[in-house]
Design a protein around this motif. Structure first.
Motif, PDB file in Angstrom:
ATOM      1  N   ILE A   1      31.024  -9.041  26.992  1.00 15.64           N
ATOM      2  CA  ILE A   1      29.911  -8.622  26.124  1.00 15.64           C
ATOM      3  C   ILE A   1      28.819  -7.972  26.967  1.00 15.64           C
ATOM      4  O   ILE A   1      28.282  -6.918  26.602  1.00 15.64           O
ATOM      5  N   MET A   2      28.516  -8.583  28.112  1.00 21.35           N
ATOM      6  CA  MET A   2      27.492  -8.011  28.984  1.00 21.35           C
ATOM      7  C   MET A   2      27.909  -6.637  29.504  1.00 21.35           C
ATOM      8  O   MET A   2      27.077  -5.733  29.634  1.00 21.35           O
ATOM      9  N   ARG A   3      29.191  -6.477  29.766  1.00 26.46           N
ATOM     10  CA  ARG A   3      29.652  -5.169  30.270  1.00 26.46           C
ATOM     11  C   ARG A   3      29.411  -4.074  29.233  1.00 26.46           C
ATOM     12  O   ARG A   3      29.015  -2.954  29.575  1.00 26.46           O
ATOM     13  N   ALA A   4      29.624  -4.401  27.958  1.00 30.84           N
ATOM     14  CA  ALA A   4      29.354  -3.428  26.897  1.00 30.84           C
ATOM     15  C   ALA A   4      27.863  -3.117  26.812  1.00 30.84           C
ATOM     16  O   ALA A   4      27.472  -1.958  26.607  1.00 30.84           O
ATOM     17  N   LEU A   5      27.033  -4.133  26.965  1.00 31.84           N
ATOM     18  CA  LEU A   5      25.585  -3.911  26.938  1.00 31.84           C
ATOM     19  C   LEU A   5      25.141  -3.037  28.106  1.00 31.84           C
ATOM     20  O   LEU A   5      24.245  -2.197  27.967  1.00 31.84           O
ATOM     21  N   ILE A   6      25.785  -3.218  29.247  1.00 28.69           N
ATOM     22  CA  ILE A   6      25.498  -2.362  30.406  1.00 28.69           C
ATOM     23  C   ILE A   6      25.974  -0.934  30.131  1.00 28.69           C
ATOM     24  O   ILE A   6      25.260   0.037  30.413  1.00 28.69           O
TER      25      ILE A   6
ATOM     26  N   ALA B   1      21.153  -3.030  29.886  1.00 29.70           N
ATOM     27  CA  ALA B   1      20.964  -3.813  31.112  1.00 29.70           C
ATOM     28  C   ALA B   1      21.577  -3.043  32.269  1.00 29.70           C
ATOM     29  O   ALA B   1      22.394  -2.133  32.074  1.00 29.70           O
ATOM     30  N   LEU B   2      21.186  -3.422  33.475  1.00 29.95           N
ATOM     31  CA  LEU B   2      21.721  -2.786  34.676  1.00 29.95           C
ATOM     32  C   LEU B   2      22.594  -3.734  35.482  1.00 29.95           C
ATOM     33  O   LEU B   2      23.251  -3.324  36.429  1.00 29.95           O
ATOM     34  N   GLU B   3      22.586  -5.021  35.111  1.00 28.78           N
ATOM     35  CA  GLU B   3      23.327  -6.014  35.887  1.00 28.78           C
ATOM     36  C   GLU B   3      23.849  -7.111  34.973  1.00 28.78           C
ATOM     37  O   GLU B   3      23.335  -7.327  33.869  1.00 28.78           O
ATOM     38  N   PHE B   4      24.883  -7.792  35.440  1.00 31.02           N
ATOM     39  CA  PHE B   4      25.525  -8.828  34.629  1.00 31.02           C
ATOM     40  C   PHE B   4      24.702 -10.114  34.548  1.00 31.02           C
ATOM     41  O   PHE B   4      24.718 -10.796  33.537  1.00 31.02           O
ATOM     42  N   TYR B   5      24.009 -10.473  35.616  1.00 32.86           N
ATOM     43  CA  TYR B   5      23.346 -11.778  35.657  1.00 32.86           C
ATOM     44  C   TYR B   5      21.837 -11.649  35.847  1.00 32.86           C
ATOM     45  O   TYR B   5      21.235 -12.413  36.582  1.00 32.86           O
ATOM     46  N   GLY B   6      21.255 -10.708  35.137  1.00 32.26           N
ATOM     47  CA  GLY B   6      19.822 -10.497  35.217  1.00 32.26           C
ATOM     48  C   GLY B   6      19.077 -11.101  34.037  1.00 32.26           C
ATOM     49  O   GLY B   6      19.521 -12.077  33.408  1.00 32.26           O
ATOM     50  N   LYS B   7      17.960 -10.483  33.696  1.00 28.91           N
ATOM     51  CA  LYS B   7      17.069 -10.994  32.651  1.00 28.91           C
ATOM     52  C   LYS B   7      17.745 -11.064  31.290  1.00 28.91           C
ATOM     53  O   LYS B   7      17.628 -12.068  30.571  1.00 28.91           O
TER      54      LYS B   7
END
Length: 282
Positions: free
Chosen positions: A136-141, A146-152
């Motif tokens: 899911i985070m990869r799609a958001l990137i 977002a610019l990173e997987f484990y950020g804000k």
């Protein structure tokens, strides 16, 4: 002898395929490798073939999701060298279904906040047996949120304590999972106790003679924590393992294959216990 007994591929929440993992293991002079994807043993036959070609010994492994009901917390149990792996298939399927249901809810919550297409998530899961928050985070990137997987943003959405889109359900009871591993003639090792604060549970399982080993050398444990784990392991004569817990692009901290390892002595203990269990099953 270099033995990395904990890594992940695209079959779960890693970004590299089995072929790439084994090729990298060869480049880094790893002698023994265990691919321990979450709740799936789909790597076994392919890893055997590719490992033999590369001159790398493969130890069959799977990281099973479980739940500590007494403390209401998650725990992961590594199963090594099950000689009757079919006995774990039902458990793997159940855990994958639980994760899929959680992921569907998380995706629904995320898509209410961010207008991304479902295909943007699913394109990264084509080989996986479940959907993970990393997908899911990869799609958001991909779509610039977002610019990173484990950020804000990851913390805001998926933090286990306060994430607005985080969904968790109970997995099968840890005692049941360990019993099933032993029924499958596998070796049961608690994965990264520091990650889920499982020390009290580990002491309980070790005291009851239920667990075979513990993963001591893992990036989540500092030297003080590792020292406590070693003392406990020595006290109960537990096997002590180590592994990189490599996920490739989805690593939560910088870690590479071979960054944490298992000693030959402890690998031999796994192999010896596995052979004993195999003999007992005849």
């Amino acid at each position: 002898m270099i033995c990395d007994l904990h890594c992940h591929t695209k079959l779960s929440d890693g970004s590299l395929g089995i072929e790439e993992i084994i090729e990298q293991a060869k480049r880094t002079n790893i002698n023994w490798l265990s691919i321990t994807d979450h709740d799936t043993m789909a790597s076994f036959s392919r890893a055997d073939v590719l490992g033999e070609r590369a001159g790398i010994k493969i130890l069959h492994g799977v990281e099973l999701s479980a739940w500590d009901k007494k403390r209401n917390s998650k725990v992961h149990i590594l199963c090594y060298a099950p000689t009757k792996p079919d006995r774990l298939e039902g458990l793997c399927q159940k855990c994958c279904e639980i994760r899929k249901e959680c992921s569907k809810e998380m995706i629904s919550k995320v898509m209410e906040k961010y207008p991304i297409p479902i295909e943007a998530i699913l394109r990264h899961t084509t080989s996986a047996k479940s959907i993970f928050k990393q997908h899911i985070m990869r799609a958001l990137i991909d779509y610039g949120y977002a610019l990173e997987f484990y950020g804000k943003l990851d913390s805001e959405l998926f933090n286990a304590q306060f994430g607005s889109c985080y969904v968790e359900r109970e997995y099968p009871d840890v005692n049941f999972v360990i019993d099933l591993i032993h029924t499958a003639r596998g070796v049961a090792v608690m994965a990264h106790p520091a990650q889920y604060d499982n020390m009290e549970l580990l002491e309980e399982l070790a005291g009851n003679g239920k667990i075979d080993g513990v993963e001591v050398d893992h990036y989540s444990a500092d030297e003080s924590y590792r020292s406590e784990l070693r003392k406990l392991a020595d006290r109960y004569e537990l096997i002590q393992t180590g592994g990189s817990d490599f996920h490739g692009l989805y690593n939560s901290v910088p870690t590479h294959l071979g960054s944490e390892t298992t000693t030959q002595e402890n690998l031999d203990r796994i192999l010896k216990l596995s052979a004993k269990k195999k003999q007992e099953s005849k």
